[in-house]
Design an enzyme around this catalytic site. Sequence first.
Site, PDB file in Angstrom:
ATOM      1  N   GLY A 164       0.871  -0.997  -0.005  1.00 28.31           N
ATOM      2  CA  GLY A 164      -0.189  -0.049  -0.094  1.00 28.31           C
ATOM      3  C   GLY A 164       0.743   1.364  -0.013  1.00 28.31           C
ATOM      4  O   GLY A 164       0.215   2.293   0.485  1.00 28.31           O
ATOM      5  N   LEU A 203      12.170   3.517 -11.615  1.00 29.62           N
ATOM      6  CA  LEU A 203      11.901   3.644 -12.765  1.00 29.62           C
ATOM      7  C   LEU A 203      10.889   4.858 -13.007  1.00 29.62           C
ATOM      8  O   LEU A 203      10.030   5.044 -12.324  1.00 29.62           O
ATOM      9  CB  LEU A 203      11.086   2.349 -13.653  1.00 29.62           C
ATOM     10  N   HIS A 208       1.935  -0.271 -14.792  1.00 32.07           N
ATOM     11  CA  HIS A 208       2.098  -1.317 -13.793  1.00 32.07           C
ATOM     12  C   HIS A 208       1.117  -2.633 -14.555  1.00 32.07           C
ATOM     13  O   HIS A 208       0.099  -2.386 -14.463  1.00 32.07           O
ATOM     14  CB  HIS A 208       1.227  -1.092 -12.372  1.00 32.07           C
ATOM     15  N   GLU A 275       3.158  -9.270 -10.314  1.00 33.56           N
ATOM     16  CA  GLU A 275       2.922  -8.043 -10.804  1.00 33.56           C
ATOM     17  C   GLU A 275       4.490  -7.396 -11.426  1.00 33.56           C
ATOM     18  O   GLU A 275       5.325  -7.675 -10.667  1.00 33.56           O
ATOM     19  CB  GLU A 275       2.538  -7.284  -9.711  1.00 33.56           C
ATOM     20  N   ARG A 291      -3.203 -14.698  -3.948  1.00 38.66           N
ATOM     21  CA  ARG A 291      -4.544 -14.552  -3.419  1.00 38.66           C
ATOM     22  C   ARG A 291      -5.330 -13.907  -4.534  1.00 38.66           C
ATOM     23  O   ARG A 291      -4.867 -13.809  -5.541  1.00 38.66           O
ATOM     24  CB  ARG A 291      -4.716 -13.678  -2.224  1.00 38.66           C
ATOM     25  N   VAL A 294      -8.489  -7.866  -5.981  1.00 41.24           N
ATOM     26  CA  VAL A 294      -9.581  -6.809  -5.987  1.00 41.24           C
ATOM     27  C   VAL A 294     -10.021  -6.877  -7.537  1.00 41.24           C
ATOM     28  O   VAL A 294     -11.449  -6.725  -7.872  1.00 41.24           O
ATOM     29  CB  VAL A 294      -9.348  -5.328  -5.714  1.00 41.24           C
TER      30      VAL A 294
END
Length: 447
Positions: A164, A203, A208, A275, A291, A294
Amino acid sequence: MFEKVLIANRGEIALRIHRACREMGIHTVAVHSLADANAMHVRLADESVCIGPNASKDSYLNVPALLSAATITGADAVHPGVGFLSENANFAQMVEEHGMTFIGPKPEHISLMGDKIAAKEEAIRLGIPVVPGSEGGVNSDAEALKVAEKTGYPVLVKAKAGGGGRGMKVARSPEELVEGLQMAKNEAKAAFGNDDVYMEKYLDNPRHIEVQILADGQGTVVHLGERDCSLQRRHQKVLEEAPSPALNAAERERIGKIALSAMEKMGYRSAGTLEFLYQDGEFFFIEMNTRLQVEHPISEMITGVDLVREQIRIAAGMPLEFKQEDIRFEGHAIECRINAENPETFMPSPGKISDYHSPGGLGVRVDSALYSGYAIPPYYDSLIAKLVVHGQSRNECLMRLRRALEEYVIDGVETTIPLHQRLIGETDFINGDYNIHWLEKLLSGRK
């Protein structure tokens, strides 16, 4: 197959899991805090158990209460949802030790990928490209300066147990690095109880990009394409789309093969997401989420694969019924995260919903637990709905999303619907020309 699943979460994700279970003929147990006694997932589940007071630490993070609820209701499996205990290896292990099945990855994989330094080392072993940086933790100014000299400025100091955006600091000079190192360590200690940090090359203009994985632990691994999650504020995702408008066919195939190969070598099981930062045609691994995400609905919309259903089937020991060549990617999907917040100041706006109308029509999906008269509690994350739209092309998807946002009515509290209406009208977004810093610049007036 399981007969009864306890859903160890709340809100829209708990409702999402309940729906998947009911479609599979599985009974559900909802857990709730005192504040969530009237929540939609509680009202719809077959059984419900109050697990504690309003605060998350006393309810949704209360492991003994969750295990007791699962035991007394006779649940034979536990689905952790997202957030809370979904990436807690100890919880997963304890569920298994109590004779129930944890619907998710192996505890050892959760633990491995939850340690950012160990995850990076594992990524290198698996042949995944990583951002240049420190080989392990950085404990002193001298070590940090040495790493920065090797990689070049700017650099990013990151909390080992982070998430986060907490415990992250950008440094563009030796002076900023010395100051940022201590600040990152202090933030990490306060947020996670662990002040270990590491460093990576920063970067300047990356996207993303993340790849959705499904693996049955029996030899079959598939990916469901990539998602572009570059629209972020303070490292929190605001809007996601699939596929990414930034990748060409060759890049899309390359990152898919990298993800498949890595997960096969790892022997991974369940849903997971790799990611990456993407810049100048190159991908750099940043982390793996072990997991459900969202933003999983946009992958479902373009593939027709129900990720929660597959999670449950895999946990029950069943193999995937399809292989990579069976996956068909159709059209474009966008998800808007609707938060109960002021769309300009982003201050939380809990309160009672006086009127609620969900948009509909072809290609429109709303994942939300809201209803008229529901009181949004002030104790939890402000995400209250996910508006997901699918179209045969990105342009059709945008036009449909614009219409759906106009239809969406949530009265009684402030929401970020106006923010999304603004974002999808911006020329840069319409052209797909944005990166992870674009939204921050837009909101600050620096764009």
